[in-house]
Design an enzyme around this catalytic site. Structure first.
Site, PDB file in Angstrom:
ATOM      1  N   HIS A  13       0.792  -0.673  -0.345  1.00 50.76           N
ATOM      2  CA  HIS A  13      -0.385   0.275  -0.109  1.00 50.76           C
ATOM      3  C   HIS A  13       0.954   0.961  -0.190  1.00 50.76           C
ATOM      4  O   HIS A  13       1.339   1.640   1.054  1.00 50.76           O
ATOM      5  CB  HIS A  13      -1.009  -0.383   1.230  1.00 50.76           C
ATOM      6  CG  HIS A  13      -1.599   1.420   1.451  1.00 50.76           C
ATOM      7  ND1 HIS A  13      -3.521   0.928   1.440  1.00 50.76           N
ATOM      8  CD2 HIS A  13      -1.448   2.434   1.156  1.00 50.76           C
ATOM      9  CE1 HIS A  13      -4.099   1.813   1.415  1.00 50.76           C
ATOM     10  NE2 HIS A  13      -3.121   2.913   0.894  1.00 50.76           N
ATOM     11  N   HIS A  15       1.313   5.111  -1.718  1.00 51.74           N
ATOM     12  CA  HIS A  15       1.286   6.672  -2.910  1.00 51.74           C
ATOM     13  C   HIS A  15       2.297   6.968  -2.855  1.00 51.74           C
ATOM     14  O   HIS A  15       3.463   7.750  -2.289  1.00 51.74           O
ATOM     15  CB  HIS A  15       0.576   7.380  -2.116  1.00 51.74           C
ATOM     16  CG  HIS A  15      -1.113   6.545  -0.937  1.00 51.74           C
ATOM     17  ND1 HIS A  15      -2.482   7.577  -1.700  1.00 51.74           N
ATOM     18  CD2 HIS A  15      -1.183   6.215  -0.144  1.00 51.74           C
ATOM     19  CE1 HIS A  15      -2.958   6.432  -0.841  1.00 51.74           C
ATOM     20  NE2 HIS A  15      -2.820   6.319  -0.019  1.00 51.74           N
ATOM     21  N   ARG A  17       2.159   9.406  -4.853  1.00 47.89           N
ATOM     22  CA  ARG A  17       1.932  11.258  -6.563  1.00 47.89           C
ATOM     23  C   ARG A  17       1.953  11.151  -7.943  1.00 47.89           C
ATOM     24  O   ARG A  17       2.468  10.079  -8.070  1.00 47.89           O
ATOM     25  CB  ARG A  17       2.483  11.674  -5.345  1.00 47.89           C
ATOM     26  CG  ARG A  17       2.284  12.346  -4.107  1.00 47.89           C
ATOM     27  CD  ARG A  17       0.408  12.713  -3.916  1.00 47.89           C
ATOM     28  NE  ARG A  17       1.135  12.398  -1.968  1.00 47.89           N
ATOM     29  CZ  ARG A  17      -0.817  11.879  -1.335  1.00 47.89           C
ATOM     30  NH1 ARG A  17      -1.493  10.690  -2.370  1.00 47.89           N
ATOM     31  NH2 ARG A  17      -0.821  11.857  -0.263  1.00 47.89           N
ATOM     32  N   LYS A  99      -9.588  -0.460  -5.678  1.00 44.47           N
ATOM     33  CA  LYS A  99      -9.235   0.430  -4.838  1.00 44.47           C
ATOM     34  C   LYS A  99     -10.346   1.013  -4.272  1.00 44.47           C
ATOM     35  O   LYS A  99     -11.276   1.743  -5.559  1.00 44.47           O
ATOM     36  CB  LYS A  99      -8.224   1.543  -4.869  1.00 44.47           C
ATOM     37  CG  LYS A  99      -8.312   1.546  -3.377  1.00 44.47           C
ATOM     38  CD  LYS A  99      -7.620   1.247  -2.131  1.00 44.47           C
ATOM     39  CE  LYS A  99      -7.902   2.088  -0.634  1.00 44.47           C
ATOM     40  NZ  LYS A  99      -6.760   2.991  -0.713  1.00 44.47           N
ATOM     41  N   HIS A 136     -10.436   1.091   1.849  1.00 43.14           N
ATOM     42  CA  HIS A 136     -10.716   2.089   2.267  1.00 43.14           C
ATOM     43  C   HIS A 136     -11.890   1.699   3.166  1.00 43.14           C
ATOM     44  O   HIS A 136     -12.727   2.125   2.536  1.00 43.14           O
ATOM     45  CB  HIS A 136     -10.210   3.643   1.966  1.00 43.14           C
ATOM     46  CG  HIS A 136     -10.002   4.347   3.044  1.00 43.14           C
ATOM     47  ND1 HIS A 136      -9.117   5.255   2.976  1.00 43.14           N
ATOM     48  CD2 HIS A 136     -10.827   4.511   3.936  1.00 43.14           C
ATOM     49  CE1 HIS A 136      -8.848   5.876   3.726  1.00 43.14           C
ATOM     50  NE2 HIS A 136     -10.375   5.703   4.765  1.00 43.14           N
ATOM     51  N   HIS A 174      -4.605  -0.418   5.823  1.00 43.09           N
ATOM     52  CA  HIS A 174      -4.481  -0.329   6.922  1.00 43.09           C
ATOM     53  C   HIS A 174      -5.042  -0.360   8.384  1.00 43.09           C
ATOM     54  O   HIS A 174      -6.272   0.908   8.891  1.00 43.09           O
ATOM     55  CB  HIS A 174      -4.441   1.887   6.455  1.00 43.09           C
ATOM     56  CG  HIS A 174      -5.111   2.168   4.936  1.00 43.09           C
ATOM     57  ND1 HIS A 174      -6.436   2.568   5.319  1.00 43.09           N
ATOM     58  CD2 HIS A 174      -5.262   3.147   4.755  1.00 43.09           C
ATOM     59  CE1 HIS A 174      -7.249   3.130   5.121  1.00 43.09           C
ATOM     60  NE2 HIS A 174      -6.554   3.138   4.188  1.00 43.09           N
ATOM     61  N   ASP A 247       1.235   2.409   3.536  1.00 39.90           N
ATOM     62  CA  ASP A 247       0.531   3.932   3.055  1.00 39.90           C
ATOM     63  C   ASP A 247       1.316   5.038   3.227  1.00 39.90           C
ATOM     64  O   ASP A 247       1.121   5.965   3.954  1.00 39.90           O
ATOM     65  CB  ASP A 247      -0.716   4.108   4.682  1.00 39.90           C
ATOM     66  CG  ASP A 247      -1.722   4.380   3.802  1.00 39.90           C
ATOM     67  OD1 ASP A 247      -1.953   5.540   2.832  1.00 39.90           O
ATOM     68  OD2 ASP A 247      -2.564   5.284   4.622  1.00 39.90           O
TER      69      ASP A 247
HETATM   70  C1  NCD Z   1      -3.558   9.019   2.114  1.00 43.61           C
HETATM   71  C2  NCD Z   1      -3.119  10.390   0.832  1.00 43.61           C
HETATM   72  O1  NCD Z   1      -2.996  11.268   1.895  1.00 43.61           O
HETATM   73  O2  NCD Z   1      -3.109  10.283  -0.045  1.00 43.61           O
HETATM   74  N1  NCD Z   1      -3.542   9.614   3.699  1.00 43.61           N
HETATM   75  C3  NCD Z   1      -4.091   8.542   4.221  1.00 43.61           C
HETATM   76  O3  NCD Z   1      -3.537   9.840   5.317  1.00 43.61           O
HETATM   77  N2  NCD Z   1      -3.454   7.590   4.911  1.00 43.61           N
HETATM   78  C4  NCD Z   1      -4.735   8.099   1.905  1.00 43.61           C
HETATM   79  C5  NCD Z   1      -5.542   7.002   2.314  1.00 43.61           C
HETATM   80  O4  NCD Z   1      -4.689   5.676   1.683  1.00 43.61           O
HETATM   81  O5  NCD Z   1      -6.140   7.497   3.017  1.00 43.61           O
HETATM   82 ZN    ZN Z   2      -3.236   5.102   1.630  1.00 39.20          ZN
END
Ligand code: NCD
Ligand code: ZN
Length: 346
Positions: A13, A15, A17, A99, A136, A174, A247
């Protein structure tokens, strides 16, 4: 023990960007992880196989030639997702699943799902084509307390989904509560969960006692200590249903340290070291490899990585701030010390 060698881990998991920030986020994860599930909550969201393959290309362009990394793309499920797109995703080796973001639940989730019930036909297609559903798991109703949103989502949506689609692979992402641990433990072996470093190392006191700490703010929000302990027990249990998903979710400092700050912890710069810290605190470093390098791959039916990663016991401090193309980012655990350090990957 002074040294620990593991099968190279994966992050189920993540991110990363987009744009020039990839030049920071991609190497930060590739220094440790071989594979990572790339979350699709960009603006606009990554809703189709074609968009995901373009995004994957941009990620690979940001990978330094000396590093190896395999992004496994998750598509953003919307009310418009078709059974045909599910079939297309199933036949593409770079796509790992869809997702589900409840609309409004988290960062860039406006395009998410407003009616989980209306997804039945697309979930049917996912079950048929064996495409995993990544979730989520929080409701977004204004009248549900933020600390109860995961439990209500499980009761209201996940119990019905797993009853109606028993052969659907589902990862509750998460997880933050004992309720989620119970749900996943009691479900069949098609159901698993990822656990972040912050939910193992912290509880809501770390967010709110002695002042608001915006860099510990993420969604689902840190819960009370009893829930943290249930997650810790799940990670330490050796159950293959619980595995690593950081995450890691960077936001620039200006968007975290402000009157209405963004949710997300940028843990990638210290990810495996943070998990090692947790397992070490519980005298269970022997459990790290299965959690970080085996259970996730097995759940997704993928081979284990060939490479090995070595950590050594040597104290270091997470940097206070990192400069990126988008501005300064304060990493998760900034300024705090960790006992284990990455020594070698090969
Ligand atoms: C994540 C994000 O910033 O993209 N933020 C987070 O608090 N975990 C999105 C997500 O996974 O909920
Ligand atoms: Zn996330």
């Amino acid at each position: 023990m002074q040294q620990l060698t593991l099968i190279r881990p994966d992050d189920w998991h993540l991110h990363l960007r987009d744009g020039a920030l990839l030049n920071s986020t991609v190497p930060a994860s590739a220094r440790v992880f071989n594979r990572a599930v790339i979350m699709p909550n960009l603006v606009p969201p990554v809703t189709t196989v074609a968009m995901a393959l373009d995004y994957r290309q941009r990620i690979m362009s940001a990978l330094p030639p000396s590093m190896s990394f395999e992004p496994m793309m998750a598509l953003y499920l919307t009310a418009e997702t078709s059974a045909a797109e599910v079939a297309k995703a199933a036949s593409d080796p770079h796509i790992i699943g869809f997702k589900l973001y409840p609309s409004g639940a988290t960062t860039n989730s406006a395009a998410g799902v407003k009616s989980v019930e209306a997804l039945a036909p697309v979930l049917e297609a996912m079950q048929e084509h064996q495409v995993p559903l990544l979730v989520h798991g929080e409701v977004t109703d204004g009248d549900i307390d933020i600390f109860d949103r995961e439990k209500v989502f499980i009761d209201r949506h996940l119990v019905p989904i797993t009853t109606q689609f028993p052969a659907l692979s589902l990862v509750l992402e998460h997880i933050t509560t004992g309720d989620a641990v119970d749900f996943v433990s009691q479900a069949n072996d098609k159901v698993a969960a990822t656990i972040t470093p912050q939910h193992l190392l912290m509880n809501r006191n770390d967010l709110l006692v002695g002042g608001v700490r915006p860099h510990n703010y993420c969604l689902p929000i840190l819960k009370r200590r009893e829930h943290q302990q249930r997650l810790q027990q799940a990670a330490l249990s050796g159950s293959p249903k619980f595995f690593l998903g950081t995450d890691s979710a960077p936001h620039v400092k200006a968007n975290k340290e402000t009157s209405c700050g963004c949710a997300g912890c940028y843990s990638a710069p210290a990810a495996i070291e943070l998990y090692a810290e947790f397992f070490s605190q519980h005298d269970a470093l022997d459990k790290l490899e299965n959690f970080a390098s085996r259970f996730g791959a097995e759940f997704y039916g993928l081979p284990l990585n060939q490479q090995r990663l070595t950590l050594t016991r040597s104290e270091w401090a997470v940097p206070q701030s990192l400069e990126t193309a988008d501005g300064s980012i304060v990493p998760y655990y900034a300024g705090q010390s960790l006992q284990w350090q990455l020594a070698e990957l090969g």
